[in-house]
Design a protein around this motif. Structure first.
Motif, PDB file in Angstrom:
ATOM      1  N   ARG A 175      49.513  28.145  42.213  1.00  0.00           N
ATOM      2  CA  ARG A 175      50.933  28.077  42.277  1.00  0.00           C
ATOM      3  C   ARG A 175      51.551  28.984  41.632  1.00  0.00           C
ATOM      4  N   LEU A 176      51.293  29.766  40.601  1.00  0.00           N
ATOM      5  CA  LEU A 176      52.193  30.976  40.232  1.00  0.00           C
ATOM      6  C   LEU A 176      52.149  32.139  41.032  1.00  0.00           C
ATOM      7  N   LYS A 177      50.870  32.205  41.649  1.00  0.00           N
ATOM      8  CA  LYS A 177      50.652  33.313  42.594  1.00  0.00           C
ATOM      9  C   LYS A 177      51.804  33.134  43.840  1.00  0.00           C
ATOM     10  N   LEU A 178      51.837  31.819  44.131  1.00  0.00           N
ATOM     11  CA  LEU A 178      52.518  31.241  45.700  1.00  0.00           C
ATOM     12  C   LEU A 178      54.155  31.539  45.156  1.00  0.00           C
ATOM     13  N   ALA A 179      54.192  31.478  44.034  1.00  0.00           N
ATOM     14  CA  ALA A 179      55.683  31.528  43.564  1.00  0.00           C
ATOM     15  C   ALA A 179      56.322  32.964  43.066  1.00  0.00           C
ATOM     16  N   GLY A 180      55.209  33.897  43.404  1.00  0.00           N
ATOM     17  CA  GLY A 180      55.773  35.348  43.241  1.00  0.00           C
ATOM     18  C   GLY A 180      55.514  36.068  41.625  1.00  0.00           C
ATOM     19  N   VAL A 181      54.739  35.003  40.804  1.00  0.00           N
ATOM     20  CA  VAL A 181      54.936  35.378  39.218  1.00  0.00           C
ATOM     21  C   VAL A 181      53.812  36.308  38.994  1.00  0.00           C
ATOM     22  N   LEU A 182      52.902  36.535  39.662  1.00  0.00           N
ATOM     23  CA  LEU A 182      51.763  37.358  39.445  1.00  0.00           C
ATOM     24  C   LEU A 182      51.645  38.574  40.244  1.00  0.00           C
ATOM     25  N   GLU A 183      51.021  39.551  39.477  1.00  0.00           N
ATOM     26  CA  GLU A 183      51.012  40.878  39.944  1.00  0.00           C
ATOM     27  C   GLU A 183      49.701  41.225  40.604  1.00  0.00           C
ATOM     28  N   LYS A 184      49.635  41.768  41.626  1.00  0.00           N
ATOM     29  CA  LYS A 184      48.116  42.157  42.172  1.00  0.00           C
ATOM     30  C   LYS A 184      47.416  43.205  41.153  1.00  0.00           C
ATOM     31  N   ALA A 185      46.221  43.379  40.670  1.00  0.00           N
ATOM     32  CA  ALA A 185      45.865  44.259  39.748  1.00  0.00           C
ATOM     33  C   ALA A 185      45.361  45.447  40.451  1.00  0.00           C
ATOM     34  N   GLU A 186      45.961  46.588  40.457  1.00  0.00           N
ATOM     35  CA  GLU A 186      45.523  47.714  40.814  1.00  0.00           C
ATOM     36  C   GLU A 186      45.344  48.978  40.293  1.00  0.00           C
ATOM     37  N   PRO A 187      44.247  49.437  39.916  1.00  0.00           N
ATOM     38  CA  PRO A 187      42.915  49.136  40.427  1.00  0.00           C
ATOM     39  C   PRO A 187      42.481  47.786  39.976  1.00  0.00           C
ATOM     40  N   PRO A 188      41.418  47.312  40.680  1.00  0.00           N
ATOM     41  CA  PRO A 188      40.737  45.911  40.606  1.00  0.00           C
ATOM     42  C   PRO A 188      40.192  46.018  39.038  1.00  0.00           C
ATOM     43  N   PRO A 189      39.967  45.109  38.353  1.00  0.00           N
ATOM     44  CA  PRO A 189      39.317  45.224  37.201  1.00  0.00           C
ATOM     45  C   PRO A 189      37.736  45.685  37.492  1.00  0.00           C
ATOM     46  N   ALA A 190      37.129  46.462  36.654  1.00  0.00           N
ATOM     47  CA  ALA A 190      35.850  46.835  36.797  1.00  0.00           C
ATOM     48  C   ALA A 190      34.810  45.614  37.063  1.00  0.00           C
ATOM     49  N   ALA A 191      35.099  44.653  36.488  1.00  0.00           N
ATOM     50  CA  ALA A 191      33.869  43.456  36.744  1.00  0.00           C
ATOM     51  C   ALA A 191      34.378  42.719  38.116  1.00  0.00           C
ATOM     52  N   ALA A 192      35.430  42.977  38.642  1.00  0.00           N
ATOM     53  CA  ALA A 192      35.775  41.946  39.594  1.00  0.00           C
ATOM     54  C   ALA A 192      34.945  41.962  40.962  1.00  0.00           C
ATOM     55  N   GLU A 193      33.905  42.656  41.281  1.00  0.00           N
ATOM     56  CA  GLU A 193      32.919  42.542  42.308  1.00  0.00           C
ATOM     57  C   GLU A 193      31.924  41.792  41.831  1.00  0.00           C
ATOM     58  N   ARG A 194      31.569  41.561  40.533  1.00  0.00           N
ATOM     59  CA  ARG A 194      30.633  40.676  39.982  1.00  0.00           C
ATOM     60  C   ARG A 194      30.845  39.343  39.923  1.00  0.00           C
ATOM     61  N   ILE A 195      32.223  39.176  40.064  1.00  0.00           N
ATOM     62  CA  ILE A 195      32.610  37.786  40.080  1.00  0.00           C
ATOM     63  C   ILE A 195      32.406  37.103  41.385  1.00  0.00           C
ATOM     64  N   PRO A 196      31.766  35.963  41.359  1.00  0.00           N
ATOM     65  CA  PRO A 196      31.719  35.287  42.724  1.00  0.00           C
ATOM     66  C   PRO A 196      32.808  34.993  43.542  1.00  0.00           C
ATOM     67  N   GLU A 197      32.861  35.362  44.826  1.00  0.00           N
ATOM     68  CA  GLU A 197      34.220  35.409  45.597  1.00  0.00           C
ATOM     69  C   GLU A 197      34.912  34.064  45.293  1.00  0.00           C
ATOM     70  N   ARG A 198      34.231  32.982  45.365  1.00  0.00           N
ATOM     71  CA  ARG A 198      34.989  31.435  45.045  1.00  0.00           C
ATOM     72  C   ARG A 198      35.567  31.438  43.813  1.00  0.00           C
ATOM     73  N   PHE A 199      35.510  32.374  42.901  1.00  0.00           N
ATOM     74  CA  PHE A 199      36.070  32.254  41.764  1.00  0.00           C
ATOM     75  C   PHE A 199      37.027  33.240  41.417  1.00  0.00           C
ATOM     76  N   ARG A 200      37.646  34.027  42.597  1.00  0.00           N
ATOM     77  CA  ARG A 200      38.427  34.900  42.246  1.00  0.00           C
ATOM     78  C   ARG A 200      39.527  35.086  43.677  1.00  0.00           C
ATOM     79  N   ASP A 201      40.872  35.445  43.383  1.00  0.00           N
ATOM     80  CA  ASP A 201      41.910  35.362  44.573  1.00  0.00           C
ATOM     81  C   ASP A 201      41.328  36.675  45.410  1.00  0.00           C
ATOM     82  N   PRO A 202      41.299  36.440  46.667  1.00  0.00           N
ATOM     83  CA  PRO A 202      40.860  37.348  47.814  1.00  0.00           C
ATOM     84  C   PRO A 202      41.671  38.488  47.893  1.00  0.00           C
TER      85      PRO A 202
END
Length: 259
Positions: A13-40
């Motif tokens: 909901r916060l993402k849809l409201a524009g409250v959250l910032e895209k992480a750039e660069p992505p965190p180092a662990a991002a690719e190891r988090i299963p896709e279903r548990f992270r924002d595409p």
């Protein structure tokens, strides 16, 4: 700078409201988090989850009669003896919203109607529900693994069931903690550092070893043997982005149904 939340639907909901910032660069662990548990799109990342389980009072329910499905909460044979948190808050709201997405309105509404008709107990929160089961006021109910573990640590006569594990059943819902950067935060560099730590293997090890036993989501994380991880049980797979997009409307509908 950083938003850490145990309720993924409201993070969406916060993402849809524009409250959250895209992480750039992505965190180092991002690719190891299963896709279903992270924002595409990289706005939020999941870690250290809780499973939605049935907590059973072993003094009141013999093992051969343990419930094995969330649908049994509304079974007439358990009238007045089972429980689900009033589904307008916390993981129960998220769970019921996920049921609408996975099972559809007809089956989910039928379940909720049966909850009302069968005198199912509706305590205000998962901690209270787990305590009531531990105290023998209720035979079993739906709660989070973290609340079950706290009651068990108190020495109460309780056991846990990961529901809906049979062939063709929907599985057990696993709800992640989430972490995200806040748009326009005053300390973006430190926010990024915190994001990296929160998603690290060390962070998930700490939370897995906590009394609440949070479930590591990345593979290969050291954890206590009693903490089940993805792959140890059949999961209920849902699109959390869709759950989060609809949770506000479901909250309104459920508030009217359970007023």
């Amino acid at each position: 700078d950083v938003f850490w939340n145990s309720e993924v639907a409201h993070t969406v909901r916060l993402k849809l409201a524009g409250v959250l910032e895209k992480a750039e660069p992505p965190p180092a662990a991002a690719e190891r988090i299963p896709e279903r548990f992270r924002d595409p799109e990289g706005h939020w990342f999941g870690f250290a989850g809780r499973a939605r389980v049935l907590i059973v009072n072993t003094d009141l329910v013999p093992r051969e009669r343990y419930p094995t499905s969330i649908w049994q909460i509304a079974d007439p044979q358990w009238a007045g003896r089972s429980a689900i948190v009033r589904p307008v808050t916390g993981t129960t709201l998220t769970h019921v919203t996920a049921l609408y997405e996975r099972m559809g309105a007809v089956q989910t509404n039928a379940f909720l109607d049966a909850v009302r008709a069968n005198g199912v107990n509706l305590p205000p929160g998962n901690g209270r529900l787990a305590s009531l089961v531990g105290e023998g006021e209720i035979a079993f109910g739906l709660t989070d693994t973290s609340d079950y573990r706290l009651v068990r640590a108190e020495g109460k006569p309780v056991d846990v069931v990961y529901p809906d594990q049979g062939e063709g059943q929907i599985g057990t819902l696993l709800i992640p903690n989430t972490v995200a950067l806040v748009r326009g935060g005053p300390n973006p560099a430190n926010g990024q550092r915190h994001l990296e730590f929160r998603l690290s293997d060390g962070s998930e090890r700490i939370l897995a070893s906590h009394q609440r036993g949070h479930i590591p989501l990345k593979p290969g994380i050291e954890h206590p043997p009693e903490v089940k991880v993805p792959g140890d049980f059949r999961e209920m797979h849902v699109d959390f982005s869709q759950v989060g997009a609809r949770v506000e409307q479901r909250l309104k509908e459920l508030g009217e149904r359970f007023e």
